[in-house]
Design an enzyme around this catalytic site. Structure first.
Site, short mmCIF file in Angstrom:
data_model
loop_
_atom_site.label_atom_id
_atom_site.label_comp_id
_atom_site.label_asym_id
_atom_site.label_seq_id
_atom_site.Cartn_x
_atom_site.Cartn_y
_atom_site.Cartn_z
N HIS A 80 -24.36 16.31 18.36
CA HIS A 80 -23.77 16.92 17.16
C HIS A 80 -22.37 16.35 16.94
CE1 HIS A 80 -26.35 20.87 17.24
NE2 HIS A 80 -27.08 19.77 17.32
N TYR A 208 -20.38 29.07 13.78
CA TYR A 208 -19.63 30.21 14.32
C TYR A 208 -19.13 31.01 13.12
CZ TYR A 208 -19.20 27.86 18.90
OH TYR A 208 -19.44 27.26 20.11
N PRO A 300 -17.87 33.08 26.28
CA PRO A 300 -18.69 31.92 25.91
C PRO A 300 -18.32 31.27 24.58
CG PRO A 300 -19.90 33.95 25.58
CD PRO A 300 -18.62 34.34 26.22
N LYS A 304 -17.39 26.58 27.27
CA LYS A 304 -16.71 25.79 28.31
C LYS A 304 -17.23 25.98 29.74
CE LYS A 304 -13.84 23.51 25.92
NZ LYS A 304 -14.78 22.50 25.47
N TYR A 392 -12.63 21.48 21.85
CA TYR A 392 -14.06 21.79 21.86
C TYR A 392 -14.85 20.65 22.52
CZ TYR A 392 -18.35 24.08 20.40
OH TYR A 392 -19.56 24.72 20.40
C1 PHB Z 1 -25.56 28.37 23.19
O1 PHB Z 1 -26.24 27.56 22.57
O2 PHB Z 1 -26.07 29.13 24.02
C2 PHB Z 1 -24.11 28.47 22.93
C3 PHB Z 1 -23.51 27.59 22.05
C4 PHB Z 1 -22.16 27.68 21.81
C5 PHB Z 1 -21.41 28.65 22.43
C6 PHB Z 1 -21.99 29.52 23.33
C7 PHB Z 1 -23.36 29.44 23.59
O3 PHB Z 1 -20.09 28.73 22.16
#
Ligand code: PHB
Ligand code: APR
Length: 400
Positions: A80, A208, A300, A304, A392
């Site tokens: 990505h 997000y 989460p 990280k 990120y």
């Molecule tokens: C996930 O795909 O489980 C996932 C992706 C991004 C995050 C946390 C979990 O910030």
């Protein structure tokens, strides 16, 4: 425990825990010609099937590829070049490739663990699953030992060093004398309700979203499986969340004015996780070195956890290699400080992403408007977007 004396085996590095940290450390040590024994409490299936996060930093991918672990990752991992931040019904793309020339790869942690177990088995080096009554001692002196029971037998591994890679609930950290380390901790007043759905991802990249009703995240595991999360109470009961309610809430929080919505499908799995930040300092006691979740936990939101575990074991494997090859102790002595610098940067970033994107219980209109203003800034200033992208995608692996 039985009455007979335990079978004793010597190795150079005894590794407790076969999660990503323990398994990758074992593999990097193998490549450096260093012996290890890995001791894991759970079964192979349990370790592989545990659903966890799935975002790999570019540096993590580079390490895996360099270590010969890249075949499936490069084939099935989804690269990505950015992520979306959504608020007030609009999605805004943060273009990592344009901003910093880097990308992330979405590849489930359980796939990483599967690859690592296969690599370990191919080396023929020992990996004990379903070990019970695991204890570590002697690490404050010169004779560290791991004792456990497996296959109806008491075993004792004597070693030069122990790597405590046994996760947040493991036994290594609590085995360190209480006066030898300190915990820095923050609990968040919310959790994530996560689902895995049999539905093709309707966006090529993660979304997000901050909504008045709370945070939501759109992610994926494969071209046919979507992973989604909703902000909820830390102790939320799944009983109150029938599938229809989950989809309604996800649609409300993620849907945007252009008509974009996550595709729906059969829900394969549901879970609730609390969120906390935790750091143990120092990450070492004598000949015991903590790595990964055993030393630190992050919320989460910044994706990280797995990446920090990888960064720790890269530093540790290099330090152990310098010790065995060149009798150097300086890198082992620097291990905790080198790791903690990266750990705290990741903590800061994860805390920042979490605070920007979640609605705090009791938070008011002022807080929400301030968060929207922050998102507005982060999605419109190139400087702010670059800062997000750098963190990120991940700071360089070797940074001191
Ligand atoms: C996930 O795909 O489980 C996932 C992706 C991004 C995050 C946390 C979990 O910030
Ligand atoms: N003895 C042996 N093994 C143990 C013990 C014990 N007493 N206690 C726990 N373990 C094992 C767990 O069963 C698990 O397989 O240690 C392993 C730790 O693995 P993880 O929890 O996955 O931790 P780690 O390897 O540090 O991976 C990094 O960061 O944010 C997270 O999702 C990310 O899990 C990932 C982690």
């Amino acid at each position: 425990m039985s009455d007979t004396a335990p079978s004793r085996v010597h190795t150079q590095v005894g590794i407790v825990g076969a999660g990503p940290a323990g398994l990758l450390l074992g593999h990097l040590l193998h490549l450096a010609g260093i012996d290890s024994v890995v001791v894991e409490k759970h079964s192979r299936d349990y370790v592989i099937e545990r659903v966890r996060a799935g975002v790999l930093e570019q540096g993590t991918v580079d390490i895996m590829v360099k270590a010969g672990l890249g075949d499936r990752l490069l084939r099935d991992g989804m690269r990505h070049g950015g992520i979306y931040l959504a608020f007030l019904g609009q999605r805004h793309r943060i273009d990592f490739e344009d901003l910093i020339g880097a990308s992330i790869t979405v590849y489930g942690q359980n796939e990483v663990v599967k690859d690592l177990i296969a690599a370990r088995c191919a080396t023929g080096r020992p990996l004990h699953f379903e070990a019970s009554d695991v204890r570590v001692n002697g690490f404050e002196g010169t004779e560290p030992r791991i004792q456990f029971r497996a296959d109806h037998e008491d075993l004792e591994i004597t070693c030069d060093f122990i790597a405590g890679c046994d996760g947040f609930h493991g036994i290594c950290r609590p085995s360190m004398p209480a006066t030898s380390w300190h915990a820095y901790e923050r609990e968040y007043p919310f959790g994530w309700l996560g689902i895995l759905a049999n539905a093709a991802p309707s966006s090529d990249e993660l979304v997000y979203s901050l909504h008045e009703r709370g945070f939501a995240l759109f992610s994926m595991r494969s071209p046919s499986v979507t992973r989604l999360y909703l902000q909820c109470a830390p102790d939320e009961s799944l009983d109150a969340w029938a599938d229809d309610r989950i989809w309604d809430e996800l649609s409300a929080r993620l849907g945007t004015a252009d008509g974009w919505l996550p595709n729906q499908g059969e829900i394969l799995q549901k879970n609730v996780t609390g969120m906390r930040s935790f750091v143990a300092e120092p990450m070492r006691c004598g000949r015991l070195f903590l790595a990964g979740d055993a030393a630190h936990i992050l919320p989460p939101t910044g994706a990280k956890g797995l990446n920090l575990a990888v960064a720790d074991v890269v530093v540790l494997s290099r330090a152990l290699e310098a010790f065995y090859r060149h009798h150097r102790r300086d890198l082992l002595d620097a291990y905790s400080d080198v790791c903690l610098r990266r750990v705290w940067r990741a903590q800061r970033f994860s805390w920042w992403m979490t605070s920007m994107l979640h609605r705090a219980p009791g938070g008011d209109g002022f807080d929400y408007r301030r968060q929207i203003a922050e998102l507005d800034y982060v999605t419109s200033s190139r400087a702010a977007m670059t800062s997000l992208a750098e963190n990120y995608v991940g700071l360089p692996m070797t940074q001191r």
